[in-house]
Scaffold this motif. Sequence first.
Motif, PDB file in Angstrom:
ATOM      1  N   VAL A  11      -8.771  -5.773  11.129  1.00 48.48           N
ATOM      2  CA  VAL A  11      -9.035  -4.652  12.229  1.00 48.48           C
ATOM      3  C   VAL A  11      -8.816  -2.795  12.151  1.00 48.48           C
ATOM      4  N   VAL A  12      -8.090  -2.658  11.874  1.00 47.18           N
ATOM      5  CA  VAL A  12      -7.450  -1.629  11.760  1.00 47.18           C
ATOM      6  C   VAL A  12      -6.272  -1.282  10.271  1.00 47.18           C
ATOM      7  N   PRO A  13      -7.461  -0.838   9.444  1.00 46.38           N
ATOM      8  CA  PRO A  13      -6.597  -1.093   8.106  1.00 46.38           C
ATOM      9  C   PRO A  13      -4.746  -0.659   7.801  1.00 46.38           C
ATOM     10  N   GLY A  14      -4.775  -1.488   6.681  1.00 46.86           N
ATOM     11  CA  GLY A  14      -3.434  -0.490   5.879  1.00 46.86           C
ATOM     12  C   GLY A  14      -2.193  -1.159   7.371  1.00 46.86           C
ATOM     13  N   LEU A  15      -2.197  -1.687   8.216  1.00 43.41           N
ATOM     14  CA  LEU A  15      -1.086  -1.530   9.203  1.00 43.41           C
ATOM     15  C   LEU A  15       0.075  -2.641   8.969  1.00 43.41           C
ATOM     16  N   LEU A  16       1.271  -1.984   9.465  1.00 44.24           N
ATOM     17  CA  LEU A  16       2.073  -2.241   8.977  1.00 44.24           C
ATOM     18  C   LEU A  16       2.584  -3.667   9.696  1.00 44.24           C
ATOM     19  N   PRO A  17       3.229  -4.829   9.569  1.00 48.89           N
ATOM     20  CA  PRO A  17       3.449  -5.987  10.206  1.00 48.89           C
ATOM     21  C   PRO A  17       4.120  -5.793  11.119  1.00 48.89           C
ATOM     22  N   PRO A  18       4.658  -6.793  11.859  1.00 50.35           N
ATOM     23  CA  PRO A  18       5.799  -6.688  13.078  1.00 50.35           C
ATOM     24  C   PRO A  18       7.215  -6.182  13.206  1.00 50.35           C
ATOM     25  N   GLY A  19       7.910  -5.059  14.105  1.00 55.79           N
ATOM     26  CA  GLY A  19       8.922  -4.578  12.923  1.00 55.79           C
ATOM     27  C   GLY A  19       8.977  -3.339  13.075  1.00 55.79           C
ATOM     28  N   TRP A  20       7.863  -2.647  12.181  1.00 54.90           N
ATOM     29  CA  TRP A  20       7.642  -1.219  11.721  1.00 54.90           C
ATOM     30  C   TRP A  20       7.970  -0.427  12.082  1.00 54.90           C
ATOM     31  N   ALA A  21       7.791  -0.613  13.664  1.00 59.56           N
ATOM     32  CA  ALA A  21       7.136   0.905  14.551  1.00 59.56           C
ATOM     33  C   ALA A  21       8.351   0.565  15.395  1.00 59.56           C
ATOM     34  N   ARG A  22       9.288   0.894  15.391  1.00 59.28           N
ATOM     35  CA  ARG A  22      10.518   0.551  16.119  1.00 59.28           C
ATOM     36  C   ARG A  22      11.128   1.966  16.173  1.00 59.28           C
ATOM     37  N   ARG A  23      11.636   2.230  16.794  1.00 52.63           N
ATOM     38  CA  ARG A  23      12.078   3.991  17.617  1.00 52.63           C
ATOM     39  C   ARG A  23      12.393   4.448  16.092  1.00 52.63           C
ATOM     40  N   ASP A  24      13.484   3.740  15.282  1.00 51.78           N
ATOM     41  CA  ASP A  24      14.121   4.631  14.817  1.00 51.78           C
ATOM     42  C   ASP A  24      14.235   4.621  13.133  1.00 51.78           C
ATOM     43  N   ARG A  82       0.364  -1.652  -0.052  1.00 48.59           N
ATOM     44  CA  ARG A  82       0.753   0.194   0.236  1.00 48.59           C
ATOM     45  C   ARG A  82       1.220   1.402   0.287  1.00 48.59           C
ATOM     46  N   PRO A  83       0.347   2.264  -1.055  1.00 53.15           N
ATOM     47  CA  PRO A  83       1.183   3.378  -0.082  1.00 53.15           C
ATOM     48  C   PRO A  83       0.990   4.082   1.030  1.00 53.15           C
ATOM     49  N   PRO A  84       2.262   4.829   1.134  1.00 51.12           N
ATOM     50  CA  PRO A  84       1.956   5.356   2.979  1.00 51.12           C
ATOM     51  C   PRO A  84       0.821   5.684   3.213  1.00 51.12           C
ATOM     52  N   GLY A  85       0.198   6.816   2.456  1.00 47.20           N
ATOM     53  CA  GLY A  85      -0.730   7.191   2.839  1.00 47.20           C
ATOM     54  C   GLY A  85      -2.304   6.598   2.907  1.00 47.20           C
ATOM     55  N   ARG A  86      -1.826   4.783   2.337  1.00 42.25           N
ATOM     56  CA  ARG A  86      -3.217   4.491   3.116  1.00 42.25           C
ATOM     57  C   ARG A  86      -2.500   3.299   3.868  1.00 42.25           C
ATOM     58  N   ALA A  87      -1.595   3.689   4.949  1.00 42.70           N
ATOM     59  CA  ALA A  87      -0.729   2.146   5.395  1.00 42.70           C
ATOM     60  C   ALA A  87      -1.308   3.205   6.930  1.00 42.70           C
ATOM     61  N   ALA A 109      10.885   5.989  13.424  1.00 40.34           N
ATOM     62  CA  ALA A 109       9.514   6.640  13.665  1.00 40.34           C
ATOM     63  C   ALA A 109      10.071   7.730  12.474  1.00 40.34           C
ATOM     64  N   PRO A 110      11.232   8.637  12.068  1.00 42.15           N
ATOM     65  CA  PRO A 110      10.935   9.397  11.401  1.00 42.15           C
ATOM     66  C   PRO A 110      10.813   9.859   9.357  1.00 42.15           C
ATOM     67  N   ALA A 111      11.114   8.351   9.827  1.00 38.21           N
ATOM     68  CA  ALA A 111      10.940   8.532   7.951  1.00 38.21           C
ATOM     69  C   ALA A 111       9.444   7.531   8.189  1.00 38.21           C
ATOM     70  N   LEU A 112       8.501   7.272   8.749  1.00 39.21           N
ATOM     71  CA  LEU A 112       7.371   7.176   8.628  1.00 39.21           C
ATOM     72  C   LEU A 112       6.426   8.120   8.886  1.00 39.21           C
ATOM     73  N   ALA A 113       7.037   9.391   9.837  1.00 41.24           N
ATOM     74  CA  ALA A 113       6.315  10.152   8.833  1.00 41.24           C
ATOM     75  C   ALA A 113       6.303  10.953   8.626  1.00 41.24           C
ATOM     76  N   ALA A 114       7.504  11.223   7.498  1.00 39.68           N
ATOM     77  CA  ALA A 114       8.011  11.930   6.822  1.00 39.68           C
ATOM     78  C   ALA A 114       6.809  11.172   5.241  1.00 39.68           C
ATOM     79  N   LEU A 115       6.779   9.829   4.913  1.00 35.72           N
ATOM     80  CA  LEU A 115       5.665   9.343   4.341  1.00 35.72           C
ATOM     81  C   LEU A 115       4.381   9.520   4.663  1.00 35.72           C
ATOM     82  N   GLY A 116       4.534  10.149   6.104  1.00 31.60           N
ATOM     83  CA  GLY A 116       2.600  10.436   6.361  1.00 31.60           C
ATOM     84  C   GLY A 116       2.251   9.378   6.578  1.00 31.60           C
ATOM     85  N   VAL A 117       2.575   8.451   7.109  1.00 33.73           N
ATOM     86  CA  VAL A 117       2.009   6.892   7.485  1.00 33.73           C
ATOM     87  C   VAL A 117       1.475   7.117   8.638  1.00 33.73           C
ATOM     88  N   ARG A 118       0.225   6.879   8.729  1.00 32.08           N
ATOM     89  CA  ARG A 118      -1.077   7.453  10.016  1.00 32.08           C
ATOM     90  C   ARG A 118      -0.330   6.341  11.576  1.00 32.08           C
TER      91      ARG A 118
END
Length: 1002
Positions: free
Chosen positions: A428-441, A406-411, A443-452
């Motif tokens: 339950v949560v649409p577009g949820l990234l798999p485990p391991g993608w929420a690690r602290r380092d 999915r594009p970041p806007g729908r993830a 966060a900046p990349a996901l924020a830049a991509l606009g991932v919710r």
Amino acid sequence: MSDPFDTAALRRRVLAAWGDSPARFREDANAEEDLVRGGYRDRLLVELAQNAADAAVRAGVPGRLRLELAAVGGGGEVLHAANTGAPLDADGVAGLASLRASAKRDQEATVGRFGVGFAAVLAVSDEPAVHSLSGGVRFSAGRTRAEVAAVPALAGELARREGAVPVLRLAWPAEGAPPEGFATEVVLPLRAGARAAVRAALQDLEAELLLALPGLREVEVVVDGAVRTLACTRTPPLARVRDGDRTTVWRLAERSGELPAALLADRPVEERTRRAFTVTWAVPLDDDGRPVPPPGRPVVHAPTPSDEPLSLPARLLAPFPLGPDRRHVTSGPVTAALVDAAAAAYADLVTALPPDPAVLALVPRVGLAAAELDADLGSAVLDRLRATAWLPVADADSHTDAGTRRPPGRAAVLDDDAGDRVGALTGVVPGLLPPGWARRDAAPALAALGVRRVGPAAVVEAVTGIARPPSWWARLYAAFETADREELGALPVPLADGRTAPGPAGVLLAGDDLPVGRLGPLSLRIAHPDAVAPPAARRLLERLGARPATAAAVLADPAVRAAVEESVDAVDEGFDDGDPADLADAVLALVAAAGTAPGELPWLAELALPDDDGTWAPAGELLLPGAPLAAVLGDGALGTLDPDFAAAHDPAALQAAGVLSTFALVRAEDPDDLDVDGAGEWADAVLDRLPPGTPPSWPPLTTVRDLDLVADWAGALPLLAALPDEAWADVVLDTVTVPCHLRWWLATHPVLDGQRPGRLRHPSSTQLQGLYEPAQAAPEVLARLRPPATVDDVLADPDAALDLLERLGDPARTVPAAVLRDVHARLAAALDGLDVEPPERVRVAPDRVADPGREPVAVLDAPWLQPLADGPLVPAGGAPGAVADLLDLPLLSERVRAAVESAPESRHAWADLPGADLAAARLGLPGLAGEVEVHGPLLAGGRPVPWWPGSDGGPDAVDGTPAALGRALAWRHGAWPLRQALAEAFAEPGRSADLAAEDGVG
């Protein structure tokens, strides 16, 4: 020497042009000087490799380059660069001898650039040569200087330049051939100042350079005889780069195309015909195929290294237009077009990589660009990545394939995807990234991509209202065990009865002992057992306010107590909410599971249960069928539980709920809360035993109910005796021990053969013989009732003390002599402060009473007056005044008035009498003081008396007998109880030593 490339003609043309126009000479000299001053020493090996790659492309053969640093005579060093491919030709020689032209003009596949190229050799050598299979050429600063000096028009310019000339404009033929297996060799005798730099450059040459030179497959680097092989094998989309024994795998992504002619309108003529382009991104991979930062300085490769910084962690190879310095990219439409192509290729690279969180390291970091081109690349790449469906999602269900991107806007990504949180929320949560993608380092990349980002509060919102089986909720709770408690307060909880609680607070968590299936009538908020099966799920809900639902905990729920206490009224009002039997079953199941003891929860006695008449009554007012208690109560005193209902339930649970088998215990914190017969009277009796003052603080109290309903005390007392010790435990108030309510009640009621136990004596008692009849009962009953055995037992209760006073005046009773001596004194102390009616008759002897109204009875207070008494005497027990007040009698000293009338026959010091030493010892004195007079006989009041005390310390009077001496001495020293011992000392003075020895034994 042969001149296959006609270098002589080239020299003539150049010299003629210089001679005709010294300005042209100056221009060429200045251009070459600028190249030398530009510091292109660091680009020398790159330019040599680039030329080798282009030669291989022209020949259509795999490129191979050998770079060898060799020593020569005199301590010098020469750099040899031999390559395969097309040999040197005339155009090539012309290109080498030109600072502004190249033979590559029409060759689209080459990577060499216009501007520097071969001129980079001037950074290290003044005498470069090229040996090829087709011939060779040499350039020389010295020979060029000599040729220029011979031209008169240039002599002044040469002098002004102090002999500096453009080296690469004049070429001479050179003897020599390339090494075997190679087509061309560049030979560079190194200037002394360049040798260390060249050696370092060879050692630092990166194998990754080959990624920018597709035509070059291998580079051999030879320094001091040591050979290091650099190689690159391409099997798109991978490239394997080898540096000696180390091999690195790179992932490649390419975009090719042709630039519109209009974009090249302002570029040099040589570039305008080269419109085709290929943009390549390369990123090294670890052993698991994940991207890792590339080695070396992060710069843009255009396509070989430039000085343009690059913050993206990948290698970019693109034909960006360079400025005259060959170091920096020139901005403009061509660069903009290549930036767009590079962004598209970068998105291809990221999309093609395995769906691993490590890929997020490739996302540009907003605000970290190091230069304008880097910023443009980062912005373009970020735009592409935002619009590209490349992020993996965990939505593997009937509507979404597990491999969907999915594009970041729908993830979406969890704030913390520790454990099984992603798995629990899949679907339950649409577009949820798999485990391991929420690690602290990340966060900046996901924020830049606009991932919710999805925090615990958003998770609660997402799961509210959804229908899932309890086991699904258990997985969710376990996954979020360590999440922030504040944000999970509204987490829904499925209940055992099918409802859903809007939050864990107050929800009961079923324990193993809880009969959940039978608790429906109680309408409790009990979590479904499957939802709290994992320990982690229980721990989370407990942190959020849920309570462990052991049977005991559920019984403690206010809703259960309310249902029980209202159950009888509910039956009377029709019990609209189900069947009262269901409620009774549920409560009794809880009681059985909790192991509740009878009386532990007194309010359970309010539970409505069916009786044998078909009606409903409180459990505490029902007897078990065949209960022992039923046989001792009066007819109809209590109802009986329905036999069928009783047979269907655990007898222990029924008794814990208050149904009676034997007497029931009652507990309270204060006598006012004891709902039993005589509680107030008992409290008053207890307080009578305490000193006046502040009301005491009562300890927890326990007693027995229904005592007033007993009809058969012979059968009831064994049942009472068998009750727990707490029912019979004494009560301690302000250090004073008093009997409990049960013992007090029984002691004050005719429960033993129609008599009160407190008015009987223990069968083993000797002190109370003659005064009380012995109690007749089983030992265990007597042990509980504690009928009095001593005078102290009687005197502990003021009522019993008054009864004893009355019994002492009963002529039908007798009193042990030892008891009579002080019983009146003890009674006076026990009844002090009470308003006591004097008895009509008083005890004057163990078997005799006297009527003060008919004869002169007195209380003996002065023992020397006893022979003068004209009526019976009451022993005072050391407290004549108190006894006289109690009995309302006069003292003997008040009734008899007399004095010594006889004259003494002799007078002695007490210390001189035989036996005085032993008497003094028995008094605890070092010796005896005072005097004693002996009369024969001693007369007072007209009658003989044995002794008379002296007044005001004067001599005592005695009749001379040892008994008289002992009494007189004992009274003189206030030691009346020692009178017999003192008499013995005077009676047997010859045995003083033996008697003293016997005293020591005691």
